[in-house]
Design a protein around this motif. Structure first.
Motif, mmCIF file in Angstrom:
data_model
loop_
_atom_site.group_PDB
_atom_site.id
_atom_site.type_symbol
_atom_site.label_atom_id
_atom_site.label_comp_id
_atom_site.label_asym_id
_atom_site.label_seq_id
_atom_site.Cartn_x
_atom_site.Cartn_y
_atom_site.Cartn_z
ATOM 1 N N MET A 179 0.825 -1.201 0.000
ATOM 2 C CA MET A 179 0.000 0.000 0.000
ATOM 3 C C MET A 179 0.862 1.255 0.000
ATOM 4 S SD MET A 179 -2.605 1.324 2.974
ATOM 5 C CE MET A 179 -3.683 -0.081 2.851
ATOM 6 N N ASP A 180 1.899 1.243 0.823
ATOM 7 C CA ASP A 180 2.792 2.386 0.962
ATOM 8 C C ASP A 180 4.035 2.152 0.108
ATOM 9 O OD1 ASP A 180 4.402 4.477 1.717
ATOM 10 O OD2 ASP A 180 4.786 3.713 3.733
ATOM 11 N N GLU A 181 4.104 2.825 -1.030
ATOM 12 C CA GLU A 181 5.226 2.611 -1.945
ATOM 13 C C GLU A 181 6.533 3.200 -1.430
ATOM 14 O OE1 GLU A 181 3.951 4.204 -5.661
ATOM 15 O OE2 GLU A 181 2.728 2.442 -6.153
ATOM 16 N N THR A 182 6.467 4.024 -0.387
ATOM 17 C CA THR A 182 7.684 4.630 0.146
ATOM 18 C C THR A 182 8.337 3.759 1.213
ATOM 19 O OG1 THR A 182 6.473 5.887 1.829
ATOM 20 C CG2 THR A 182 6.785 6.939 -0.311
ATOM 21 N N ARG A 183 7.690 2.670 1.632
ATOM 22 C CA ARG A 183 8.266 1.726 2.591
ATOM 23 C C ARG A 183 8.530 0.425 1.837
ATOM 24 N NH1 ARG A 183 9.249 3.190 7.771
ATOM 25 N NH2 ARG A 183 7.101 3.382 8.469
ATOM 26 N N ARG A 184 9.776 0.159 1.524
ATOM 27 C CA ARG A 184 10.103 -0.983 0.673
ATOM 28 C C ARG A 184 10.106 -2.286 1.479
ATOM 29 N NH1 ARG A 184 12.114 -0.805 -4.504
ATOM 30 N NH2 ARG A 184 12.941 -2.796 -5.276
ATOM 31 N N LEU A 185 9.356 -3.262 0.979
ATOM 32 C CA LEU A 185 9.241 -4.556 1.642
ATOM 33 C C LEU A 185 9.614 -5.670 0.662
ATOM 34 C CD1 LEU A 185 5.775 -4.049 3.385
ATOM 35 C CD2 LEU A 185 8.025 -3.820 4.453
ATOM 36 N N ALA A 186 9.971 -6.811 1.232
ATOM 37 C CA ALA A 186 10.325 -7.958 0.407
ATOM 38 C C ALA A 186 9.887 -9.244 1.083
ATOM 39 C CB ALA A 186 11.829 -7.992 0.151
ATOM 40 N N GLU A 187 9.732 -10.291 0.276
ATOM 41 C CA GLU A 187 9.606 -11.654 0.764
ATOM 42 C C GLU A 187 10.911 -12.372 0.459
ATOM 43 O OE1 GLU A 187 6.240 -13.783 -0.661
ATOM 44 O OE2 GLU A 187 4.827 -12.153 -0.237
ATOM 45 N N GLY A 224 5.859 12.415 13.948
ATOM 46 C CA GLY A 224 6.407 13.447 13.071
ATOM 47 C C GLY A 224 5.645 13.560 11.761
ATOM 48 N N ALA A 225 5.296 12.414 11.182
ATOM 49 C CA ALA A 225 4.530 12.436 9.932
ATOM 50 C C ALA A 225 3.135 13.004 10.158
ATOM 51 C CB ALA A 225 4.440 11.025 9.354
ATOM 52 N N ALA A 296 -4.319 11.461 9.244
ATOM 53 C CA ALA A 296 -4.276 11.227 7.799
ATOM 54 C C ALA A 296 -5.685 11.154 7.211
ATOM 55 C CB ALA A 296 -3.510 9.939 7.506
ATOM 56 N N ALA A 297 -6.615 10.537 7.943
ATOM 57 C CA ALA A 297 -7.995 10.472 7.460
ATOM 58 C C ALA A 297 -8.618 11.862 7.383
ATOM 59 C CB ALA A 297 -8.812 9.564 8.383
ATOM 60 N N GLU A 298 -8.382 12.684 8.393
ATOM 61 C CA GLU A 298 -8.897 14.053 8.372
ATOM 62 C C GLU A 298 -8.217 14.881 7.282
ATOM 63 O OE1 GLU A 298 -11.293 15.807 10.211
ATOM 64 O OE2 GLU A 298 -11.945 13.804 10.754
ATOM 65 N N MET A 299 -6.956 14.584 7.006
ATOM 66 C CA MET A 299 -6.257 15.270 5.916
ATOM 67 C C MET A 299 -6.972 15.031 4.586
ATOM 68 S SD MET A 299 -2.311 14.692 4.688
ATOM 69 C CE MET A 299 -1.396 15.993 3.845
ATOM 70 N N ILE A 300 -7.378 13.791 4.355
ATOM 71 C CA ILE A 300 -8.120 13.474 3.134
ATOM 72 C C ILE A 300 -9.440 14.231 3.102
ATOM 73 C CG2 ILE A 300 -9.326 11.629 1.893
ATOM 74 C CD1 ILE A 300 -6.382 11.268 1.624
ATOM 75 N N GLN A 301 -10.176 14.203 4.218
ATOM 76 C CA GLN A 301 -11.477 14.864 4.277
ATOM 77 C C GLN A 301 -11.368 16.371 4.056
ATOM 78 O OE1 GLN A 301 -14.680 13.671 4.798
ATOM 79 N NE2 GLN A 301 -13.855 11.619 4.442
ATOM 80 N N LEU A 302 -10.421 17.011 4.713
ATOM 81 C CA LEU A 302 -10.350 18.469 4.684
ATOM 82 C C LEU A 302 -9.729 19.001 3.393
ATOM 83 C CD1 LEU A 302 -9.331 19.103 8.398
ATOM 84 C CD2 LEU A 302 -11.551 19.475 7.333
ATOM 85 N N HIS A 303 -8.988 18.154 2.684
ATOM 86 C CA HIS A 303 -8.473 18.576 1.379
ATOM 87 C C HIS A 303 -9.508 18.377 0.266
ATOM 88 C CE1 HIS A 303 -4.384 18.877 3.040
ATOM 89 N NE2 HIS A 303 -4.060 19.481 1.915
ATOM 90 N N GLY A 304 -10.489 17.541 0.511
ATOM 91 C CA GLY A 304 -11.491 17.297 -0.522
ATOM 92 C C GLY A 304 -10.940 16.465 -1.662
ATOM 93 N N GLY A 305 -11.464 16.682 -2.862
ATOM 94 C CA GLY A 305 -11.122 15.870 -4.025
ATOM 95 C C GLY A 305 -9.650 15.864 -4.372
ATOM 96 N N PHE A 318 -1.857 8.968 3.994
ATOM 97 C CA PHE A 318 -2.898 8.030 4.408
ATOM 98 C C PHE A 318 -2.393 6.590 4.308
ATOM 99 C CE2 PHE A 318 -6.710 5.458 3.626
ATOM 100 C CZ PHE A 318 -7.534 5.878 4.658
ATOM 101 N N LYS A 319 -1.717 6.271 3.210
ATOM 102 C CA LYS A 319 -1.191 4.919 3.018
ATOM 103 C C LYS A 319 -0.068 4.624 4.015
ATOM 104 C CE LYS A 319 -2.362 4.888 -1.908
ATOM 105 N NZ LYS A 319 -1.828 5.013 -3.283
ATOM 106 N N ARG A 320 0.796 5.594 4.252
ATOM 107 C CA ARG A 320 1.880 5.394 5.222
ATOM 108 C C ARG A 320 1.298 5.154 6.616
ATOM 109 N NH1 ARG A 320 7.342 6.639 6.424
ATOM 110 N NH2 ARG A 320 7.749 5.988 4.265
ATOM 111 N N ALA A 321 0.259 5.905 6.970
ATOM 112 C CA ALA A 321 -0.341 5.753 8.293
ATOM 113 C C ALA A 321 -0.879 4.347 8.496
ATOM 114 C CB ALA A 321 -1.456 6.782 8.483
ATOM 115 N N HIS A 322 -1.590 3.837 7.513
ATOM 116 C CA HIS A 322 -2.221 2.530 7.688
ATOM 117 C C HIS A 322 -1.219 1.388 7.567
ATOM 118 C CE1 HIS A 322 -6.492 3.538 8.152
ATOM 119 N NE2 HIS A 322 -6.150 4.650 7.508
ATOM 120 N N SER A 323 -0.225 1.527 6.716
ATOM 121 C CA SER A 323 0.764 0.451 6.612
ATOM 122 C C SER A 323 1.682 0.421 7.832
ATOM 123 C CB SER A 323 1.595 0.607 5.331
ATOM 124 O OG SER A 323 2.347 1.807 5.355
#
Length: 342
Positions: A179-187, A224-225, A296-305, A318-323
């Motif tokens: 979900m979060d492309e800025t956090r690199r994961l591997a198997e 911080g984020a 992060a959820a409120e950030m989405i709401q208050l920025h709108g579309g 939002f993705k970083r928060a949930h991941s």
């Protein structure tokens, strides 16, 4: 590159001014450099937690947290390498392994810890097993695992958990986009991979301490984020107009942002206290994860579309928060641990 080096650390303990200077240096690099990791390594960030005898800065948790709080969405291996892998090696007490592996990590080599299975439990129920000289298993969610230069593996053995080093050439590593492309994961899969034991005895207690350190640093990153996300949202509400006035002037939105401010400041306090005990590390991980998700959820709401357009960073926060909420154990898991220990 024009960036100042890290401030000298007071021998009697780190001071507020030193932490502020460290945070300012990291903030400047992250904001100005397209690829900040090499520059962060140049000024000593990768070496912070490593003792001086291994080429490091011999810093502590406050410095690690000061860096993490400024990273924002930077795609760097700080958490997985400079915090988790470094902590695991130091907790091993293996002088030879530390002398061999920590100097490269101090210079910017990437270390990864293969730990958990598909459930992402991040507990003592590790994903791999060993017969003594080889490792077998399938580890998931390995931070920067496909890029690692130093690969550490936690494996079940008679009597508990062992810490092993496996040559990266003997591991099948696959990047797993999340979900979060800025956090690199591997198997990573191990099939009879030759392995060298690091340290002696059951590593379980040391693993718990290393996870506490990682949770404390991740909590600082989340706080911080969340602060950055809130600052962006407040700034947007000052410039977005409806009915001839900034939307930030509406009382309902003022109340919502005031509530978010309280969440952020409380998260900062929780993160700052995380290093004081195992209990507070669990508190910080649970609280900061939920606070960041709420902001992060409120950030989405208050920025709108605009918040869900690819060009805007709101969806990335939002993705970083949930991941990150699931990393090293979900808030529910940490709360369950607290319930059982209080």
């Amino acid at each position: 590159m024009g960036h100042p080096g890290l401030p000298p650390r007071a021998r009697a303990g780190v001071g507020v001014n030193e932490l502020d200077a460290l945070a300012e240096t990291v903030r400047e690099i992250v904001e100005k450099e397209p690829d900040p990791w090499p520059v962060l390594c140049e000024v000593g960030v990768a070496a912070l937690a490593i003792p001086e005898r291994y080429g490091g800065a011999d810093a502590g948790l406050p410095e690690l947290q000061a860096v993490a709080a400024e990273l924002g969405l930077a795609a760097v291996p700080f958490l997985g390498s400079s915090v988790l892998a470094t902590s695991v090696l130091l907790e091993s007490g293996d002088e030879d392994a530390c002398a061999r592996l920590l100097p490269p990590l101090a210079g910017g080599a990437i270390g990864s810890v293969a730990w958990t299975g598909p459930d992402g439990g991040w507990t003592a129920d590790v994903a791999c097993r060993t017969g003594g000289s080889t490792v077998d298993g399938h580890a998931h969610y390995v931070l920067d695992g496909d890029l690692a230069d130093v690969l550490l593996v936690l494996a079940r053995e008679d009597g508990g958990i062992g810490l092993y080093e496996v040559d990266t050439a003997n591991a099948h590593r696959v990047h797993t986009p999340g979900m979060d492309e800025t956090r690199r994961l591997a198997e990573i899969r191990f099939t009879g991979a030759p392995a060298s034991r690091i340290g002696a005895g059951d590593f379980s207690p040391a693993l718990a301490r290393a996870r506490d350190t990682a949770c404390a640093v991740l909590a600082a990153e989340q706080a911080g984020a969340a602060a950055k996300a809130l600052a962006m949202t407040v700034d947007y509400t000052k410039h977005r107009h409806q009915f001839g006035r900034p939307i930030g002037s509406f009382q309902a939105l003022k109340h919502r942002m005031a509530d978010l401010h309280v969440l952020v400041e409380t998260a900062r306090s929780a993160a700052n206290a995380a290093g004081e005990s195992e209990l507070l590390a669990h508190v910080a991980k649970a609280y900061c994860a939920e606070a960041f998700s709420a902001v992060a959820a409120e950030m989405i709401q208050l920025h709108g579309g605009i918040a869900i357009t690819w060009e805007h960073d709101a969806h990335r926060y939002f993705k970083r928060a949930h991941s990150s909420a699931a990393l090293f154990g979900s808030p529910d898991e940490h709360l369950a641990w607290l319930t059982g220990h209080l």
